[in-house]
Design an enzyme around this catalytic site. Structure first.
Site, PDB file in Angstrom:
ATOM      1  N   SER A 225      -1.696  10.206 -10.924  1.00 40.81           N
ATOM      2  CA  SER A 225      -2.616  10.788  -9.967  1.00 40.81           C
ATOM      3  C   SER A 225      -4.036  10.253 -10.118  1.00 40.81           C
ATOM      4  CB  SER A 225      -2.555  12.308 -10.137  1.00 40.81           C
ATOM      5  OG  SER A 225      -3.101  12.973  -9.049  1.00 40.81           O
TER       6      SER A 225
ATOM      7  N   LYS B  28       2.145   8.744  -8.656  1.00 42.55           N
ATOM      8  CA  LYS B  28       1.850   9.882  -7.778  1.00 42.55           C
ATOM      9  C   LYS B  28       0.700   9.484  -6.857  1.00 42.55           C
ATOM     10  CE  LYS B  28       0.364  14.738  -7.697  1.00 42.55           C
ATOM     11  NZ  LYS B  28      -0.929  14.590  -6.999  1.00 42.55           N
TER      12      LYS B  28
ATOM     13  N   ASP C 269      -7.719  -3.406  -8.730  1.00 43.88           N
ATOM     14  CA  ASP C 269      -7.824  -4.053  -7.417  1.00 43.88           C
ATOM     15  C   ASP C 269      -9.177  -4.728  -7.212  1.00 43.88           C
ATOM     16  OD1 ASP C 269      -5.326  -3.064  -7.039  1.00 43.88           O
ATOM     17  OD2 ASP C 269      -5.762  -1.941  -5.221  1.00 43.88           O
TER      18      ASP C 269
END
Length: 582
Positions: A301, A326, A312
């Site tokens: 999460s 999640k 990224d």
């Protein structure tokens, strides 16, 4: 005469007006809502009718309140694995973990032989103020005996916690004292820390262990970074292993500390929730500090939001094992009776556009619940080759490195679970809780002697000369575990790490415990190696991957291409309060 005639027809006129109003309202409601309102009303009326029929006609008396309470989680369970119902009696306990504090007496305890044993007393807390000490046994609560089978974690917490300012009377047995000691403690706010440890791994690099993302996590991180900077920290390891998440806003604030201005951190989108972008504001204190993030299958999460933004944006290196997966966002919604639901309202997407939510089937999906065990059985904990990535969900970082969606964050550097020295004897000792029981008993019996050792290193040197493993073997045998010398000595290093670590924890607390374990932790050692070589900042691949083309003919985007110019969205500043769970 005309007045009487008007009075006679007035009821008729009113009735006609009401009917006309209903017909006109129904027409427009159906016209503009596509009958959706009618469908919802029909469904809810059906549920209400069912409850009325059960209440009126069922063969036995039914507690309708309990029936509704039991039905609520079943209904939400049909939606997704993370929408949930929280009964009123549990809501405070659930929320207190993320709020950063709760009202109690300020002790950490374990239950041994049906009795509360005080492990430690929180510094500055209510118990310390009245003289409660580590090693005390609580045997009375509010003038009533509290020992035996009634002593459970739930019942103990229920009796010891309470509203701030309220009193609780405790009767305590203290080794060495003949009489029961009595204390009256005024409950107060007890801090719940999000950062378990923050210290220098060596002369150059620091380490921060974050156990959750709560209301106080961001300020705790700032304090930890300041502490490391005072020690001339040149790079940092952020350990998110086992961190199951928390508030999405906390993760966004934290990762903002490491990103330059106008970098996309995460965006959310749902059926009723327009896309919302969260971008860095350029005020972070550690924008150029080398960073390594540690993850494993217990990282979920908000942990994945943090790691996804770092990965990224090619800001740092992720080390460890594949994270939980999640990618759903829950909105807390309270009911008037004190209960609440956490309803999934959106999915979140990392800067490259990937949703890392692993697959699930609506309703009771046994495969979803057993996913971690399945990974273990398939060898994923031990070999990177056992991990099967979804090749249809390949995305790119800002430098063009390939990353995958649909099943957690895959680390840049995989470190397998270390099984060196694991034997059946060791496994049974740990699974039965014998190592923890022995460590507590040993601490209890030698507390006075060990109190003079104030550092992890000095206490460790003492323990190494106490023949702890032999003492444990005798203890385990007294508890029914047959002695197996060959297996025991094959697992000697594991036993010593486990036993020494637990005793250090009992005496010196969590940070000293983590500091000791990290000295032999292969994932931490790998992170140090990466930082020492100056390789924490990822490099662009030598041969950039050709962007895939979707069915609509548009190329998959890189991390920084997702902006408001492409997709209508809302932008959030970092200091906006984001109360959703992730």
């Amino acid at each position: 005469m005309s007045k009487n005639r008007t009075s006679r027809f007035m009821p008729v006129i009113v009735a006609v007006s009401i009917v006309a109003g209903i017909l006109i309202g129904t027409f427009y409601a159906n016209h503009f809502s596509g009958n959706k309102l009618g469908i919802i009303n029909t469904s809810s009326n059906k549920l209400n009718a069912l409850l009325r029929i059960i209440d009126d006609q069922y063969v036995d008396t039914v507690n309708m309140g309990e029936l509704v309470e039991d039905a609520m989680p079943q209904i939400l369970g049909e939606l997704d694995p993370h929408s949930s119902y929280i009964p009123a009696k549990d809501l405070e306990a659930v929320n207190s973990d993320l709020k950063g504090s709760f009202s109690g007496i300020g002790i950490q305890f374990t239950i041994q032989q049906d009795t509360i044993h005080v492990n430690s007393v929180i510094q500055g807390g209510p118990s310390e103020k009245v003289g409660l000490m580590a090693g005390d046994r609580i045997i009375e609560v509010d003038d009533s005996a509290f020992v035996g089978k009634i002593v459970t974690n739930y019942e103990s917490m229920k009796r010891l916690k309470g509203p701030k300012g309220s009193e609780v009377k405790l009767g305590v047995f203290r080794p060495g004292e003949k009489e029961t000691l009595h204390f009256t403690i005024v409950r107060g706010d007890i801090p719940v820390k999000s950062v378990d440890a923050a210290y220098m791994l060596n002369d150059k690099f620091g380490y921060i262990k974050v156990n959750k993302f709560g209301e106080t996590t961001y300020p705790e991180l700032l304090i930890s970074l300041a502490k490391l900077n005072q020690a001339n920290c040149e790079g940092v390891v952020i350990d998110l292993r086992g961190n199951t998440g928390g508030y999405m806003g906390a993760a966004i604030q934290m990762v903002n500390e490491f990103l330059p201005k106008n970098r996309l951190i995460v965006y959310t989108q749902g059926r009723k929730s327009p896309r919302e972008n969260y971008t860095s504001n350029g005020t972070g204190s550690s924008q150029k500090m080398p960073i390594v993030v540690l993850m494993d299958e217990g990282s979920a999460s908000a942990s994945e939001i943090f790691a996804g933004a770092i990965q990224d944006n090619d800001r740092g290196t992720i080390i460890g094992r594949r994270s939980f997966g999640k990618g759903l966002v829950q909105q807390p919604i309270d009911f008037s009776d004190g209960s609440a639901i956490r309803l999934t309202i959106a999915r979140y997407y990392t800067p490259s556009g990937r949703c890392i939510q692993k697959p699930y089937v609506k309703g009771n999906d046994a495969n979803y619940e057993m996913d971690i065990l399945t990974r273990y059985e398939h060898g994923e904990f031990f070999s990177q080759d056992s991990i099967k990535q979804d090749q249809s969900q390949i995305f790119e970082t800002s430098l063009g490195r390939p990353v995958y969606g649909g099943g957690g964050i895959m680390p840049d550097i995989f470190v397998p679970q270390d099984t060196t020295g694991v034997t059946s004897y060791y496994r049974m000792s740990v699974n039965r809780g014998l190592t923890i029981q022995f460590a507590f008993q040993y601490t209890d019996n030698h507390r006075a002697e060990m109190q003079k050792y104030e550092t992890e290193e000095s206490l460790l040197q003492y323990l190494k000369h106490q023949n702890i493993l032999e003492q444990f073997a005798r203890f385990a045998e007294s508890k029914g575990l047959k002695r197996r010398n060959i297996l025991m000595y094959k697992s000697q290093k594991l036993f010593e790490t486990n036993l020494y670590g637990n005793i250090i924890y009992n005496m010196l607390g969590m940070e000293a415990y983590i500091e000791y374990l990290n000295k032999s932790d292969k994932t931490v050692l790998k992170a140090l190696e990466v930082l020492d070589k100056g390789e924490s900042f990822p490099k662009a691949p030598e041969q950039p991957i050709e962007p895939k083309v979707s069915d609509e003919g548009t190329k998959k985007t890189t991390a920084q291409a997702d902006s408001a110019r492409k997709t209508p969205s809302r932008h959030h500043r970092i200091n906006d309060k984001v109360r959703c769970f992730a």
